[in-house]
Write an enzyme that holds these catalytic residues in place. Structure first.
Site, PDB file in Angstrom:
ATOM      1  N   GLY A   1       0.825  -1.194   0.000  1.00 34.42           N
ATOM      2  CA  GLY A   1       0.000   0.000   0.000  1.00 34.42           C
ATOM      3  C   GLY A   1       0.861   1.246   0.000  1.00 34.42           C
TER       4      GLY A   1
ATOM      5  N   ASP B   1     -12.855   5.343   2.857  1.00 33.95           N
ATOM      6  CA  ASP B   1     -12.241   4.811   1.636  1.00 33.95           C
ATOM      7  C   ASP B   1     -12.854   3.464   1.268  1.00 33.95           C
ATOM      8  OD1 ASP B   1     -10.583   5.187  -0.519  1.00 33.95           O
ATOM      9  OD2 ASP B   1      -8.856   4.233   0.412  1.00 33.95           O
TER      10      ASP B   1
END
Length: 662
Positions: A357, A473
């Site tokens: 990520g 998100d």
């Protein structure tokens, strides 16, 4: 005179026949004149019968003379009948693998019509049968197998068992190798392929029609209780005269199978075995490491070991050093030791890496004590500012409990990084199954179940927990799938907690372009309604199998679906990979709900509670045509964000140490 001569000839013939018949023998070590050897079987100079070696896969050895097992009995009607007499045998054996614990396939004691079984196959058939003969009653073969391979085609219970075989390798009875300890009054396990010397006894009672098999380490005597006991009449199996011997096979894992001594007797107990030859030494001869070592050398060694131990201890202490402050003591159960996470991930080896990520890497691991499978995210952080509040928030999120939420188990701080520990999701993220020509295409049933699962998880965050949690998100890459392909909403690094009834707005732009609500892109404020907007983009993404925004073509997915809805062709938006295998009403419901959640006016968007009601059919969704959408629109429009110059990567909150993507 002629009569006397005839009687003498008959007596002579009977004497010769009886001289050729054998009812018992005992070998304390073997001689070649008494054994018929086939295949790899040999007799060693010191009297060992070695059935296999490191190059051949089969060896057989039979006693040279036949054994008479039956005596004919005259019946009152003038006919004759015969039954198998009682017999017993015992032999001492050893299975010596080339690599400890790895051996194939084993040894079997055999009673057969001939000296050897010429049509039998090696390897898994133990040199007894072949594909066509296995199970045939015409075989007339009785065997006791010492099997060190689990072969499921014959119903083997494990790779270390003793079995009674009659005309077939599908054992009539079998048990894991063990012996009865007469002192402890219980069975003790044995490892057949251990290289240790053991003894086996096989006994058959012709009167009771019972077979007993006993095994034990050598030199402890025969246990009082047999391992196997089977009631079976061998009259139809064993002929009047048969041969006795051994058959042994190996597979690709070679080993040496030895018989050290053997005794057999009809109508009686086999004799005890003694003064047996010794097995060859395995490996080089051991030498005393203390021979001729003087005191000064010992002192030097001890000193070097002591210094090395001190250096090693200091190195390990530095290697696994953690940041631990007094205020963290309150979070003990949620704090993981760095050493445990290091061991769980095999030193954060790349082979354990499952995702990368924006703020760190995610590794799969197995905790050393509990053996729980976890995902460990390594997040860099250099500033200590706000760390106490941030850890407190992590611990609070760790108290979330819902079947559609990835469980955050805890954290660890070390030097310049923060490690977050989650439940491991073996099937990874949802986007793996939507894009890049996946090997497994999710059907509509799975997709609809995923959608309802994510909706339930968001409803729990917004309404059902003790605090309001805004995820900020929601997207396919942040939806993980467990072993049963159930959806779990994960990655709460961008989430924020609030008390119910308070202002739930935040002031930083955090999220991913394409999923950001227009008001959030303008003001930076996130609410439960902006989560609903992201969920709307997620709904269209799952049904259409496309990302919400295509920056190269400057195309928004929500605009395309809206256009199809206006033309009465909304069903044309469905992912082509689904073909026609879907429920039209469910697809239309999800697409329209995606448009409703993507409405530019947050007041028009439903709550997640309403979304769950719509998806489960508990409440009717309003018709889009009944809403005044001409002024609000469905998207934030191209005048708000220039998609030709905007990346699809997430915005990042500089105060957050986590990244929500994978």
């Amino acid at each position: 005179m002629l009569i006397k001569l005839a009687v003498l000839l008959i007596l002579l013939v009977c004497t010769l026949v009886s001289a050729d018949e054998v009812s018992e023998f005992t070998f304390n070590g073997f001689e070649s004149k008494n054994m018929s050897l086939q295949g790899a079987a040999i007799l060693t100079p010191n009297g060992l019968l070695k059935l296999t070696n490191a190059t051949s896969q089969q060896g057989q050895a039979f006693y040279t003379k036949p054994i008479k097992f039956k005596n004919k009995n005259s019946l009152k009607d003038g006919t004759n009948s015969s039954s198998v007499a009682s017999f017993s045998t015992t032999f001492v054996f050893a299975i010596v693998p080339r690599v400890y614990g790895m051996s194939a396939h084993g040894i079997s004691f055999v009673i057969a019509p001939t000296r050897g079984l010429p049509n039998a196959e090696s390897v898994e058939f133990l040199g007894l049968f072949n594909v066509t003969s296995n199970g045939n009653a015409t075989n007339h073969v009785f065997a006791v197998e010492l099997d060190t391979i689990q072969n499921k085609q014959f119903g083997d219970i494990d790779d270390n068992h003793v079995g009674i075989d009659i005309n077939s390798l599908d054992s009539e009875a079998s048990l894991t190798a063990a012996y009865f300890d007469d002192t402890k009054k219980e069975f003790q396990n044995l490892t057949l392929a251990s290289g240790k010397v053991m003894q086996l006894w096989v006994e058959y009672s012709g009167l009771e029609k019972q077979i007993n098999v006993t095994v034990a380490p050598v030199n402890i005597g025969k246990p009082k209780k047999p391992l196997l006991s089977l009631n079976y009449d061998l009259d139809s199996v064993i002929n009047e005269e048969m041969y006795v011997g051994f058959s042994s096979t190996t597979g690709t894992t070679f080993g040496s199978h030895y018989v050290l001594g053997w005794s057999f007797k009809v109508n009686g107990m086999a004799s005890d075995l003694s003064k047996l030859p010794k097995l060859p030494r395995i490996g080089p001869k051991k030498k005393s490491i203390f021979l001729r070592i003087e005191l000064p050398f010992i002192v030097v060694i001890i000193l070097l070991l002591t210094i090395s131990g001190i250096v090693y201890y200091a190195w390990r202490k530095k290697k696994f050093a953690e940041v631990l402050e007094d205020w963290e003591l309150d979070y003990g159960p949620h704090r993981f030791k760095y050493k445990d996470l290091y061991v769980a991930t095999e030193g954060f080896d790349n082979k354990m890496l499952v995702g990368i990520g924006g703020f760190g890497r995610v590794y799969r691991g197995v905790l050393p004590i509990s053996k729980i499978e976890v995902a460990v995210k390594r997040v860099s952080h250099e500033s200590r500012q706000g760390m106490r509040e941030f850890v407190a928030e992590i611990v609070s999120i760790g108290r979330l409990r819902h079947r559609n939420i990835v469980q955050l188990l805890g954290y660890c701080r070390r030097k310049g990084e923060l490690l977050l520990v989650y439940d491991y999701m073996p099937n990874g993220s949802l986007d793996r199954f939507l894009y890049n020509s996946p090997e497994v295409v999710l059907n509509w049933t799975h997709r609809f179940r995923v959608i309802k699962g994510v909706a339930a998880g968001l409803k729990y965050l917004h309404q059902d927990w003790e605090q309001v949690v805004i995820h900020r998100d929601v997207k396919a890459s942040n939806v993980l799938l467990d072993s049963d392909m159930n959806a779990r909403l994960g990655d709460f690094g961008l989430a924020r907690l609030y008390d119910h009834g308070t202002d739930t707005q935040t002031t930083h732009i955090v999220g991913t372009i394409g999923y950001l609500a227009p008001e959030q892109a303008r003001t930076g404020k996130a609410t439960t309604s902006t989560d609903v907007y992201s969920f709307g983009a997620f709904l269209l993404e799952v049904v259409c199998g496309r990302r919400p925004i295509d920056a190269r073509k400057e195309v928004l997915l929500v605009d395309q679906v809206c256009s199809l809805w206006n033309n009465g062709e909304i069903i044309q938006a469905v992912d082509r990979k689904l073909g026609v295998d879907y429920v039209v009403k469910e697809v239309e419901l999800v697409l329209k709900l995606g448009l409703l959640c993507s409405c530019g006016d947050p007041n028009v968007r439903p709550s997640m509670q309403q979304v769950v009601q719509y998806l489960n059919g508990y409440e009717q969704m309003p018709e889009l045509s009944d809403l005044d959408l001409s002024q609000t629109g469905f998207t934030f429009g191209k005048d708000t964000v220039d998609v030709s110059t905007t990346s699809t990567q997430p915005y990042s909150d500089v105060e957050s140490f986590l990244f929500s993507g994978r």
